[in-house]
Design a protein around this motif. Structure first.
Motif, PDB file in Angstrom:
ATOM      1  N   PRO A  88       0.798  -1.232   0.000  1.00 59.05           N
ATOM      2  CA  PRO A  88       0.000   0.000   0.000  1.00 59.05           C
ATOM      3  C   PRO A  88       0.825   1.274   0.000  1.00 59.05           C
ATOM      4  O   PRO A  88       0.304   2.349  -0.303  1.00 59.05           O
ATOM      5  N   TRP A  89       2.115   1.170   0.321  1.00 55.77           N
ATOM      6  CA  TRP A  89       2.996   2.334   0.358  1.00 55.77           C
ATOM      7  C   TRP A  89       3.390   2.822  -1.034  1.00 55.77           C
ATOM      8  O   TRP A  89       3.929   3.902  -1.183  1.00 55.77           O
ATOM      9  N   ALA A 129      -3.518   6.632  -3.967  1.00 49.87           N
ATOM     10  CA  ALA A 129      -3.160   5.521  -3.081  1.00 49.87           C
ATOM     11  C   ALA A 129      -4.212   4.423  -3.164  1.00 49.87           C
ATOM     12  O   ALA A 129      -5.410   4.696  -3.343  1.00 49.87           O
ATOM     13  N   TYR A 161       0.023   2.360   5.661  1.00 50.95           N
ATOM     14  CA  TYR A 161       0.549   2.677   4.340  1.00 50.95           C
ATOM     15  C   TYR A 161       2.018   3.110   4.405  1.00 50.95           C
ATOM     16  O   TYR A 161       2.675   3.205   3.367  1.00 50.95           O
TER      17      TYR A 161
END
Length: 276
Positions: free
Chosen positions: A48-49, A104, A150
């Motif tokens: 997720p980063w 994101a 994240y």
């Protein structure tokens, strides 16, 4: 530097070695099933980063306006390549790009999944040298926070993740062949961290750039193949669960003897790091 979309080179990693040192411009739409050379599709939920930088005004609505990559290092902080914020890449001065966003949680750029967040402030590394590509990093401040889950930890100086031979993964939505075949879905490729001696020999100084061990590291395969490419700039290089580099520049994509060059995270100035 890797050109962004038009074609500059931020974004997804084509499995070839780093592309020529140019910013990313918006790419031609790629088929949804195209695969990074030497890489493969990955789920954004598992990384997720990884985020996409977007400006529909500058790059159109195709692929959500993506033109570079980035990585979440704080709830409201995203690091990317400084050259992604240049007029050469954006096609206009940064202060005229009013719809700069971070996307994101969207693995497929053809969908509306995830979240689009406006960038409220951009800080370019004051030590960035566009001629050598040294210090190629910028910090983006988000208008609203992302969940702590994240955030990807950053490797500090002396971290074993920088050791030559370490396996690492590079992520992006960029060119998957070196021929303008931009991915619609997030891809990742596994590369190896290379020694400074190898990188200095590959890039002793040319119009592409000059390898500087203090501010850079390189990764890939000396025989060519797996690498980042245009559209992947600013995206993360991750080893042992930590961020060690940002896609920055190189000569071509996946060429033998021309590994991808990354901004060394341990050298990122404190003023660009997320607040504790």
């Amino acid at each position: 530097m890797r050109r962004p979309f038009a074609r500059s080179w931020t974004g997804v990693l084509a499995t070839a070695a780093a592309a020529a040192a140019l910013p990313l411009a918006s790419p031609v739409p790629a088929s949804a099933d195209s695969v990074i050379v030497g890489g493969s599709p990955v789920k954004v939920s598992e990384s997720p980063w990884v985020v996409a930088l977007s400006s529909r005004d500058r790059f159109g609505g195709t692929r959500s306006g993506q033109f570079c990559g980035g990585v979440v290092t704080g709830s409201t902080t995203v690091l990317t390549a400084a050259h992604c914020m240049s007029e050469d890449v954006l096609g206009a001065p940064l202060d005229r790009v009013t719809d700069l966003k971070v996307i994101a949680g969207r693995g497929d750029l053809g969908t509306s999944e995830g979240k689009e967040i406006l960038v409220s402030h951009v800080k370019i590394n004051p030590e960035y040298d566009a001629h050598s590509n040294s210090g190629d990093v910028a910090a983006l401040t988000l208008a609203e926070p992302l969940p702590e889950g994240y955030v990807l930890p950053m490797a500090g100086e002396g971290d074993p993740a920088y050791k030559p031979g370490t396996q690492a993964d590079v992520y992006g939505w960029g060119d998957t062949t070196g021929a303008g075949d931009y991915a619609r879905t997030l891809h990742a490729a596994q590369v190896r961290v290379l020694s400074d001696a190898v990188c200095e020999k590959a890039y002793p100084g040319s119009t592409d750039g000059t390898y500087k061990a203090k501010t850079m590291l390189c990764a890939g395969e000396m025989l060519g193949g797996r690498d980042a490419c245009q559209g992947d700039s600013g995206g993360p290089l991750v080893a042992q669960g930590r961020l060690i580099g940002l896609v920055s520049w190189g000569s071509g994509c996946g060429r033998p003897g021309s590994p991808g060059v990354y901004t060394r995270i341990s050298d990122v100035p404190r003023v660009l790091r997320a607040r504790a």
